[in-house]
Design a protein around this motif. Structure first.
Motif, PDB file in Angstrom:
ATOM      1  N   GLY A   6      18.066  -6.933 -38.961  1.00 22.70           N
ATOM      2  CA  GLY A   6      17.785  -8.196 -38.274  1.00 22.70           C
ATOM      3  C   GLY A   6      18.688  -9.307 -38.793  1.00 22.70           C
ATOM      4  N   PRO A   7      18.557 -10.462 -38.216  1.00 23.82           N
ATOM      5  CA  PRO A   7      19.394 -11.582 -38.667  1.00 23.82           C
ATOM      6  C   PRO A   7      19.073 -11.964 -40.112  1.00 23.82           C
ATOM      7  N   ALA A   8      20.087 -12.332 -40.829  1.00 23.78           N
ATOM      8  CA  ALA A   8      19.947 -12.655 -42.250  1.00 23.78           C
ATOM      9  C   ALA A   8      19.165 -13.938 -42.469  1.00 23.78           C
ATOM     10  N   GLU A   9      19.235 -14.885 -41.518  1.00 33.07           N
ATOM     11  CA  GLU A   9      18.562 -16.161 -41.739  1.00 33.07           C
ATOM     12  C   GLU A   9      17.056 -16.071 -41.502  1.00 33.07           C
ATOM     13  N   ASN A  10      16.585 -14.985 -40.868  1.00 37.19           N
ATOM     14  CA  ASN A  10      15.162 -14.847 -40.587  1.00 37.19           C
ATOM     15  C   ASN A  10      14.516 -14.044 -41.701  1.00 37.19           C
ATOM     16  N   ASP A  11      13.550 -14.644 -42.407  1.00 40.50           N
ATOM     17  CA  ASP A  11      12.878 -13.967 -43.508  1.00 40.50           C
ATOM     18  C   ASP A  11      11.595 -13.257 -43.073  1.00 40.50           C
ATOM     19  N   ALA A  12      11.311 -13.218 -41.792  1.00 44.25           N
ATOM     20  CA  ALA A  12      10.091 -12.578 -41.299  1.00 44.25           C
ATOM     21  C   ALA A  12      10.245 -11.052 -41.384  1.00 44.25           C
ATOM     22  N   PRO A  13       9.170 -10.344 -41.699  1.00 44.68           N
ATOM     23  CA  PRO A  13       9.272  -8.886 -41.769  1.00 44.68           C
ATOM     24  C   PRO A  13       9.542  -8.285 -40.386  1.00 44.68           C
ATOM     25  N   MET A  14      10.233  -7.179 -40.384  1.00 38.05           N
ATOM     26  CA  MET A  14      10.590  -6.522 -39.131  1.00 38.05           C
ATOM     27  C   MET A  14       9.442  -5.585 -38.721  1.00 38.05           C
ATOM     28  N   SER A  15       9.034  -5.635 -37.457  1.00 38.48           N
ATOM     29  CA  SER A  15       7.903  -4.837 -37.017  1.00 38.48           C
ATOM     30  C   SER A  15       8.342  -3.638 -36.171  1.00 38.48           C
ATOM     31  N   ASP A  16       9.617  -3.402 -36.001  1.00 37.77           N
ATOM     32  CA  ASP A  16      10.092  -2.245 -35.243  1.00 37.77           C
ATOM     33  C   ASP A  16      10.220  -1.029 -36.170  1.00 37.77           C
ATOM     34  N   ILE A  17       9.782   0.137 -35.661  1.00 42.64           N
ATOM     35  CA  ILE A  17       9.869   1.383 -36.439  1.00 42.64           C
ATOM     36  C   ILE A  17      10.973   2.230 -35.837  1.00 42.64           C
ATOM     37  N   ASN A  18      11.801   2.762 -36.691  1.00 35.87           N
ATOM     38  CA  ASN A  18      12.869   3.636 -36.245  1.00 35.87           C
ATOM     39  C   ASN A  18      12.279   5.044 -36.086  1.00 35.87           C
ATOM     40  N   THR A  19      12.132   5.529 -34.847  1.00 34.71           N
ATOM     41  CA  THR A  19      11.510   6.820 -34.586  1.00 34.71           C
ATOM     42  C   THR A  19      12.518   7.963 -34.498  1.00 34.71           C
ATOM     43  N   THR A  20      13.775   7.706 -34.644  1.00 32.02           N
ATOM     44  CA  THR A  20      14.785   8.760 -34.524  1.00 32.02           C
ATOM     45  C   THR A  20      14.576   9.881 -35.549  1.00 32.02           C
ATOM     46  N   PRO A  21      14.334   9.593 -36.831  1.00 34.95           N
ATOM     47  CA  PRO A  21      14.110  10.695 -37.775  1.00 34.95           C
ATOM     48  C   PRO A  21      12.844  11.504 -37.432  1.00 34.95           C
ATOM     49  N   LEU A  22      11.801  10.822 -36.969  1.00 33.23           N
ATOM     50  CA  LEU A  22      10.575  11.509 -36.605  1.00 33.23           C
ATOM     51  C   LEU A  22      10.811  12.455 -35.428  1.00 33.23           C
ATOM     52  N   VAL A  23      11.557  11.997 -34.425  1.00 32.49           N
ATOM     53  CA  VAL A  23      11.864  12.830 -33.271  1.00 32.49           C
ATOM     54  C   VAL A  23      12.737  14.014 -33.687  1.00 32.49           C
ATOM     55  N   ASP A  24      13.669  13.802 -34.591  1.00 32.69           N
ATOM     56  CA  ASP A  24      14.521  14.889 -35.070  1.00 32.69           C
ATOM     57  C   ASP A  24      13.687  15.977 -35.773  1.00 32.69           C
ATOM     58  N   VAL A  25      12.774  15.570 -36.613  1.00 35.54           N
ATOM     59  CA  VAL A  25      11.927  16.528 -37.328  1.00 35.54           C
ATOM     60  C   VAL A  25      11.047  17.279 -36.343  1.00 35.54           C
ATOM     61  N   MET A  26      10.465  16.585 -35.378  1.00 32.49           N
ATOM     62  CA  MET A  26       9.594  17.237 -34.397  1.00 32.49           C
ATOM     63  C   MET A  26      10.373  18.237 -33.543  1.00 32.49           C
ATOM     64  N   LEU A  27      11.586  17.921 -33.158  1.00 32.50           N
ATOM     65  CA  LEU A  27      12.389  18.847 -32.379  1.00 32.50           C
ATOM     66  C   LEU A  27      12.731  20.107 -33.185  1.00 32.50           C
ATOM     67  N   VAL A  28      13.052  19.908 -34.452  1.00 28.82           N
ATOM     68  CA  VAL A  28      13.343  21.060 -35.304  1.00 28.82           C
ATOM     69  C   VAL A  28      12.107  21.948 -35.447  1.00 28.82           C
ATOM     70  N   LEU A  29      10.928  21.340 -35.668  1.00 27.92           N
ATOM     71  CA  LEU A  29       9.698  22.123 -35.771  1.00 27.92           C
ATOM     72  C   LEU A  29       9.382  22.842 -34.464  1.00 27.92           C
ATOM     73  N   LEU A  30       9.609  22.195 -33.342  1.00 29.56           N
ATOM     74  CA  LEU A  30       9.367  22.824 -32.048  1.00 29.56           C
ATOM     75  C   LEU A  30      10.259  24.050 -31.869  1.00 29.56           C
ATOM     76  N   ILE A  31      11.524  23.932 -32.221  1.00 31.87           N
ATOM     77  CA  ILE A  31      12.448  25.054 -32.099  1.00 31.87           C
ATOM     78  C   ILE A  31      12.027  26.194 -33.037  1.00 31.87           C
ATOM     79  N   ILE A  32      11.615  25.855 -34.254  1.00 24.97           N
ATOM     80  CA  ILE A  32      11.175  26.884 -35.197  1.00 24.97           C
ATOM     81  C   ILE A  32       9.959  27.627 -34.650  1.00 24.97           C
ATOM     82  N   PHE A  33       8.977  26.896 -34.125  1.00 27.39           N
ATOM     83  CA  PHE A  33       7.780  27.543 -33.572  1.00 27.39           C
ATOM     84  C   PHE A  33       8.106  28.371 -32.339  1.00 27.39           C
ATOM     85  N   LEU A  34       9.018  27.905 -31.502  1.00 27.91           N
ATOM     86  CA  LEU A  34       9.388  28.674 -30.316  1.00 27.91           C
ATOM     87  C   LEU A  34      10.058  29.992 -30.685  1.00 27.91           C
TER      88      LEU A  34
END
Length: 160
Positions: A6-34
């Protein structure tokens, strides 16, 4: 992969979650189970018999046992029409088998046909009664034990 803080001048906490790693792990688990589930579920191919009434050829040397449980929970075993206990059952079975082997020319006779045991078990008989009689007859030396049953009503069997 870059991560935005986020912008450096804003000291407010960021409320967005990066879901890319979670989706990557879930896809790998899905492929393993398949891949692994079909390997785990594999079974041995077995062709099960169709349930069809086949007439039994009754021979005089075969042993007919009738087994039922009484009201006290005890097992009743009948050799033909005679009620027998466990010791009498094994004694009669050994004598019967020895007599049949001797009648056919001894244990090394060519074409030796051992008698069979045909068990008629009442539908309400506990399994321990039928299993015990089977075990006793096998212990005496009988190798072929079969069950006599009634076909379902309305079934017709044609002899070939």
């Amino acid at each position: 992969m870059a991560m935005s803080a986020g912008p450096a001048e804003n000291d407010a906490p960021m409320s967005d979650i990066n879901t890319t790693p979670l989706v990557d792990v879930m896809l790998v688990l899905l492929i393993i189970f398949l891949i692994t589930v079909p390997v785990v579920i594999q079974t041995v191919p077995v062709k099960l018999p169709n349930v069809v009434f086949e007439p039994t050829t009754t021979k005089p040397e075969n042993v007919a046992l009738s087994i039922r449980g009484n009201a006290k929970g005890e097992c009743e075993v009948y050799w033909g029409q005679t009620k027998v206990d466990a010791q009498t059952l094994i004694d009669r079975a050994v004598v019967k088998l020895k007599h049949e082997i001797d009648r056919q020319g001894g244990p090394n006779a060519p074409g030796l046909e051992l008698p069979e045991v045909h068990i008629r078990g009442d539908i309400n008989t506990p399994f321990r009664c039928i299993g015990g009689a089977m075990f006793t007859m096998q212990r005496a030396g009988f190798t072929r034990v079969g069950f006599i049953s009634e076909p379902p009503p309305g079934t017709v069997h044609e002899r070939l």
